[in-house]
Design an enzyme around this catalytic site. Structure first.
Site, PDB file in Angstrom:
ATOM      1  N   SER A  36     144.890  47.541  -0.285  1.00 25.53           N
ATOM      2  CA  SER A  36     143.504  47.462   0.241  1.00 25.53           C
ATOM      3  C   SER A  36     142.614  47.666  -0.671  1.00 25.53           C
ATOM      4  O   SER A  36     141.643  47.391  -0.774  1.00 25.53           O
ATOM      5  CB  SER A  36     143.785  48.984   1.177  1.00 25.53           C
ATOM      6  OG  SER A  36     142.721  49.559   1.516  1.00 25.53           O
ATOM      7  N   LYS A  72     139.622  44.569  -2.358  1.00 25.22           N
ATOM      8  CA  LYS A  72     138.151  44.770  -2.302  1.00 25.22           C
ATOM      9  C   LYS A  72     137.730  44.438  -3.812  1.00 25.22           C
ATOM     10  O   LYS A  72     136.735  43.986  -4.158  1.00 25.22           O
ATOM     11  CB  LYS A  72     137.765  45.872  -1.832  1.00 25.22           C
ATOM     12  CG  LYS A  72     138.057  45.944  -0.118  1.00 25.22           C
ATOM     13  CD  LYS A  72     137.785  47.253   0.588  1.00 25.22           C
ATOM     14  CE  LYS A  72     139.014  48.202   0.243  1.00 25.22           C
ATOM     15  NZ  LYS A  72     138.948  49.544   0.854  1.00 25.22           N
ATOM     16  N   ASP A 132     140.986  43.662   5.318  1.00 26.22           N
ATOM     17  CA  ASP A 132     140.961  45.093   4.835  1.00 26.22           C
ATOM     18  C   ASP A 132     140.342  45.724   6.173  1.00 26.22           C
ATOM     19  O   ASP A 132     140.944  46.979   6.593  1.00 26.22           O
ATOM     20  CB  ASP A 132     140.600  45.645   3.605  1.00 26.22           C
ATOM     21  CG  ASP A 132     140.706  46.978   3.464  1.00 26.22           C
ATOM     22  OD1 ASP A 132     141.943  47.408   3.397  1.00 26.22           O
ATOM     23  OD2 ASP A 132     139.831  47.930   3.365  1.00 26.22           O
ATOM     24  N   ARG A 170     145.489  51.232  10.222  1.00 22.19           N
ATOM     25  CA  ARG A 170     146.388  52.130   9.505  1.00 22.19           C
ATOM     26  C   ARG A 170     145.763  53.637   9.812  1.00 22.19           C
ATOM     27  O   ARG A 170     146.504  54.715   9.936  1.00 22.19           O
ATOM     28  CB  ARG A 170     146.112  52.027   8.114  1.00 22.19           C
ATOM     29  CG  ARG A 170     146.830  50.825   7.645  1.00 22.19           C
ATOM     30  CD  ARG A 170     146.813  50.478   6.262  1.00 22.19           C
ATOM     31  NE  ARG A 170     146.933  51.168   5.339  1.00 22.19           N
ATOM     32  CZ  ARG A 170     146.012  51.631   4.152  1.00 22.19           C
ATOM     33  NH1 ARG A 170     145.395  50.511   3.848  1.00 22.19           N
ATOM     34  NH2 ARG A 170     146.568  52.553   3.190  1.00 22.19           N
ATOM     35  N   HIS A 229     137.132  52.420 -10.163  1.00 23.55           N
ATOM     36  CA  HIS A 229     137.471  53.051  -8.806  1.00 23.55           C
ATOM     37  C   HIS A 229     138.303  54.246  -8.901  1.00 23.55           C
ATOM     38  O   HIS A 229     139.381  54.633  -9.640  1.00 23.55           O
ATOM     39  CB  HIS A 229     138.313  51.932  -8.049  1.00 23.55           C
ATOM     40  CG  HIS A 229     138.736  52.404  -6.722  1.00 23.55           C
ATOM     41  ND1 HIS A 229     137.711  52.063  -5.660  1.00 23.55           N
ATOM     42  CD2 HIS A 229     139.689  52.914  -6.178  1.00 23.55           C
ATOM     43  CE1 HIS A 229     138.340  52.760  -4.542  1.00 23.55           C
ATOM     44  NE2 HIS A 229     139.464  53.251  -4.929  1.00 23.55           N
TER      45      HIS A 229
HETATM   46  N1  URA Z   1     140.813  53.583  -0.208  1.00 28.97           N
HETATM   47  C1  URA Z   1     140.917  52.366   0.456  1.00 28.97           C
HETATM   48  O1  URA Z   1     139.948  51.555   0.179  1.00 28.97           O
HETATM   49  N2  URA Z   1     141.847  51.993   0.732  1.00 28.97           N
HETATM   50  C2  URA Z   1     143.013  53.041   1.092  1.00 28.97           C
HETATM   51  O2  URA Z   1     144.292  52.406   1.518  1.00 28.97           O
HETATM   52  C3  URA Z   1     142.999  54.162   0.615  1.00 28.97           C
HETATM   53  C4  URA Z   1     141.749  54.629   0.033  1.00 28.97           C
END
Ligand code: URA
Length: 456
Positions: free
Chosen positions: A189, A193, A167, A174, A88
């Protein structure tokens, strides 16, 4: 023992506002209330702002990550019969390493269930880039995802509506309440995932420099260490690399032109302008292969990654994934011929000198305004818009020399990006200091040491 009475949201807001720490039960209440709609958005927003201002402790971050991970359906890669690994990135400009590391790891026998995102702010989105391939479907069901993974070893898809619904709610809030840039909230966040995909191992590419979301080096370091410690505590072997985003990665930033650049490397070409992309992809893939158990060390993983890149097996894995997800690989017979931008213009050096610095966030906005990104959520993107860079940081250029080619949807969209790009590039009489591509690596031990010493 009777169940204790449920908490009141107003108490949780006041507690966080006053610098207190929520326990796991309170965080669980907040997350389930966000998903089932029983907590009003204004109370969630107030709590998010309190969390942004006060910060979250490690324990709160851990509890939030797990509660969000468990808020919906989860993918179970156990049935694949392969070790599941993923990478990621925290977001960048020209960052197309996913198109290299996913098929490289798949070609080494690992499973790569990669759930990716769309363009966000000035940064590009893996899904938008893949959708420039005619027919490629990013919205698969979990059962289609599993079928592609079994057949091809890698699958790159979008988040399903049922995966980590918490999320969806919290991220959208947010975004609208100025509470995105909080290490604890970002960590929960991203990791919720990734952990919902059931990964055995995860490699995090945390960007630093002018194009990163967290520009201050110490913020990027803290986020990297926090994510490693949190994911490890949840049972996923994890490492984070701090990598340079002080210039776009590789020579293309856009949608189709990024996929085409990745395929050029998968075909074994070594263009000088793409060398940083190739090197970073091999380093990241080397760590994925190592953490996934297919190599004893990251260096041995790097060597294995270079082998499957050179012998064409990574390219075959990439093409098989594209076909399995409905994409037409015939477009790769003539990638330049397929590229049909609405308008093109070349930016020339306005004086002689060295390219001393690049404001990569500004470059990202230039790419977005050419049509490659969105002005607002849900808008379509232009697959052919973007920028090819003809010279990189540190290069000596002469007045009049081409620096970049810009591709836009229409001629009227060219003027602003050209001005932005010109502002973003600093030409100077002396060359800049070299910047390391990977400046720091956080293993579990390094992350624990860092967090112990961090005063925050
Ligand atoms: N990418 C995400 O999935 N969440 C965040 O809070 C910031 C970047």
């Amino acid at each position: 023992m009777p169940n204790p009475a449920p908490p009141h949201m107003i108490d949780l807001i006041r507690k966080k506002r006053d610098g207190g720490e929520l326990d796991g039960r309170e965080i669980g209440y907040l997350v389930s209330g966000a998903v089932d709609g029983s907590i009003p958005l204004e109370q969630l927003s107030a709590w998010l702002m309190a969390a942004w201002l006060r910060g979250l402790s490690r324990e709160e971050t851990q509890a939030l990550t797990i509660a969000m991970r468990d808020s919906g359906e989860k993918f179970s890669p156990a049935r694949l019969g392969k070790v599941a690994v993923d990478k990621h990135s925290t977001g960048g400009v020209g960052d197309k390493t996913s198109f290299l590391v996913a098929p490289i790891a798949a070609a080494c026998g690992l499973g790569v269930p990669m759930i990716s995102g769309r363009a966000l702010g000035h940064t590009g989105g893996t899904l938008d880039k893949l959708e420039s391939i005619p027919g490629y479907r990013t919205a698969l069901t979990l059962s289609e995802f599993e079928t592609v993974l079994k057949r091809c070893g890698a699958s790159i898809v979008s988040q399903t509506p049922t995966l980590v619904p918490a999320d969806r709610v919290l991220y959208a809030l947010r975004d609208r309440t100025g509470t995105v840039e909080s290490p604890g909230l970002i960590c929960a966040s991203i990791l919720s995932k990734k952990l919902a995909a059931g990964l055995d191992a995860l490699v995090l590419d945390v960007k630093t420099g002018s194009g990163a979301f967290l520009r201050r080096r110490e913020d990027a370091e803290y986020l990297a260490a926090l994510m490693v410690a949190t994911a490890e505590a949840a049972g996923t072997r994890t490492v984070a690399l701090l990598t340079d985003m002080g210039q776009p990665l590789g020579r293309a930033a856009g949608n189709w032109i990024e996929v085409a650049e990745a395929v050029e490397l998968l075909r074994g070409s070594r263009p000088a302008q793409s060398e940083d992309l190739r090197e970073l992809s091999l380093i990241l893939a080397g760590w994925m292969i190592h953490l996934g158990g297919a190599a004893a060390t990251p260096e041995a993983g790097y060597a294995l990654a270079a082998t499957v890149l050179a012998d064409g097996s990574a390219l075959r894995a990439f093409f098989s994934m594209i076909e399995a997800q409905g994409g037409n690989i015939a477009v790769f017979d003539d990638p330049a011929g397929f590229h049909k931008p609405g308008a093109t213009e070349v930016l020339h050096a306005w004086e002689s000198g060295y390219i001393a610095a690049m404001d990569t966030t500004k470059i990202g906005w230039a790419v977005q305004r050419l049509g490659a990104g969105r002005g607002r959520a849900g808008e379509p993107v232009d697959p052919h818009a973007g920028i090819h860079f003809l010279a990189r940081r540190g290069a000596r250029v002469e007045k009049g020399q081409p620096l970049a080619t810009l591709y836009a949807t229409t001629p009227t969209l060219l003027a602003e990006p050209i001005a932005l790009l010109r502002e973003a590039i600093t030409l100077s009489e002396s060359p800049p200091d070299a910047v390391a591509l990977v400046s720091r690596i956080f293993t579990r031990e390094a992350a624990e040491d860092y967090l112990r010493d961090a005063v925050r």
